[in-house]
Design an enzyme around this catalytic site. Structure first.
Site, PDB file in Angstrom:
ATOM      1  N   GLN A  15       0.872  -1.188   0.000  1.00 20.52           N
ATOM      2  CA  GLN A  15       0.000   0.000   0.000  1.00 20.52           C
ATOM      3  C   GLN A  15       0.904   1.232   0.000  1.00 20.52           C
ATOM      4  O   GLN A  15       0.827   2.079   0.874  1.00 20.52           O
ATOM      5  CB  GLN A  15      -0.889   0.021   1.242  1.00 20.52           C
ATOM      6  N   SER A  16       1.794   1.330  -0.964  1.00 22.36           N
ATOM      7  CA  SER A  16       2.810   2.389  -0.922  1.00 22.36           C
ATOM      8  C   SER A  16       2.231   3.771  -1.220  1.00 22.36           C
ATOM      9  O   SER A  16       1.721   4.027  -2.309  1.00 22.36           O
ATOM     10  CB  SER A  16       3.911   2.084  -1.937  1.00 22.36           C
ATOM     11  N   ASN A  17       2.359   4.671  -0.231  1.00 19.71           N
ATOM     12  CA  ASN A  17       2.011   6.076  -0.470  1.00 19.71           C
ATOM     13  C   ASN A  17       3.019   6.704  -1.422  1.00 19.71           C
ATOM     14  O   ASN A  17       2.682   7.544  -2.253  1.00 19.71           O
ATOM     15  CB  ASN A  17       2.068   6.863   0.843  1.00 19.71           C
TER      16      ASN A  17
END
Ligand SMILES: *Cc1c(COP(=O)(O)O)cnc(C)c1O
Length: 342
Positions: free
Chosen positions: A84-86
């Site tokens: 879930q990379s910002n």
């Protein structure tokens, strides 16, 4: 003949090309109800509100990295991150806003549904490559492999590592310190500390360089939410030195002067905790400001831990919480369940 003017570090910083995808300065404001609740004046720096694809701290780093990439004629961003990379989502957003393509190397198996940041990645038209569960160094190596592959096809790729914490990306937070410094001066505020979440170190390293360049005495506290380094203070310091060198600044700082609040026992990167959930609830239910269980909620929990232990000074001066963003992950059922009971 007039002597040649050699630019100062701050002039060199200001001259770096910018992608122009952020709306700065981000707001700095007092948290009235939250402050009353915790018994200390707390201000918040809103990097959760600042431009393309719902913001977050990585925007400041990609602003410089992709500003330079455009100047260099690059056409494709290759970057990486957790499932879930910002950071990867922000890279894709800034690239899209500049008319560049993006390839995201993500540390997970391909999920059945795209939720949270992955949903935004898909919406932005990024190419997603799910590579299974890899370490940060393995992800960075995979980025280099994709860069070579694209270059062989005649594309002009630019790479950004985990968290976009390259030396150039880090300088985005050196600029950000100057932004905060001007806001503090305008508000007549002298906070005892600025506290923020830290993992790949660029935010902290950049702020350290900015503090040195601005010559302001304020404590900067990095709340470690799952460091990319064996020793977080040393990792941040090395990165800060590399970033400072890019603008010709000599950083007189030792690792002992880099303040890191370590994770509580048993805490792991990406793992929700009861302490973070309580902090997330408190801010949401007093101020309607949303933080997340992986990053900003843990930073806020660290701030409250320091406050309760009397470790943010007893002079009553305000404390600034730097909200680094990241609420997108809440729109993934895995994290949603940690903050609300279905
Ligand atoms: C990446 C991230 C951080 C940590 O910043 P670093 O510069 O990687 O240390 C903090 N908060 C959020 C929301 C992030 O995405």
């Amino acid at each position: 003949m007039a002597p040649q003017h050699s630019p100062s570090p701050l002039e060199r910083l200001a001259a770096l090309p910018s992608a122009g995808a952020g709306h700065w300065p981000t707001p700095l404001h007092r948290l009235e109800r939250f402050s009353r609740e915790v018994g200390r004046e707390i201000w918040i720096k809103r990097d959760d509100v600042q431009g393309v694809a719902l913001a977050g701290n990585k925007l400041r780093k990609f602003d410089l990295v992709l500003g330079q990439a455009v100047a260099d004629g690059c056409d494709t961003l290759v970057t990486t991150g957790a499932g879930q990379s910002n950071s990867a989502r922000t890279g894709a957003a800034v690239a899209t806003a500049l008319g560049m393509a993006s390839v995201l190397v993500l540390s997970r198996e391909r999920p059945a549904d795209l939720t949270g940041n992955l949903l935004l990645d898909g919406l932005l038209g990024a190419e997603l490559r799910f590579v299974g569960d890899l370490s940060w160094p393995e992800l960075n190596r995979e980025v280099e492999r994709v860069v070579a592959e694209l270059a062989a096809e005649g594309r002009r790729p630019v790479a950004a590592p985990v968290g976009c914490s390259s030396a150039l990306g880090t300088l985005g937070f050196t600029r950000a310190f100057g932004e905060l410094d001007a806001q503090l001066a305008a508000a007549g505020l002298e906070p005892s500390a600025v506290v923020h979440t830290s993992t790949s170190g660029g935010t902290h390293a950049g702020l350290l360089v900015g503090r040195a360049a601005a010559d302001r005495a304020v404590r900067l506290v990095a709340v470690d939410a799952g460091s990319s380094f064996a020793d977080h203070a040393t990792g941040c310091l090395v990165l800060a030195r590399e970033a400072a060198a890019l603008i010709g600044l000599d950083l007189a700082l030792t690792a002992a002067e880099v303040e890191v609040e370590p994770p509580p026992p048993g805490d792991r990167y990406g793992l929700p905790s009861a302490e973070a959930t309580a902090a997330i609830h408190l801010l949401a239910r007093t101020e309607a400001i949303v933080t997340d269980p992986v990053y900003s909620g843990k930073g806020l929990a660290g701030l409250l831990r320091l406050l309760r232990a009397g470790r943010l000074g007893d002079d009553g001066r305000p404390v600034v919480f730097w909200h680094t963003g990241g609420y997108h992950a809440l729109f993934d059922p895995h994290y949603a369940a940690s903050v609300v009971t279905p």
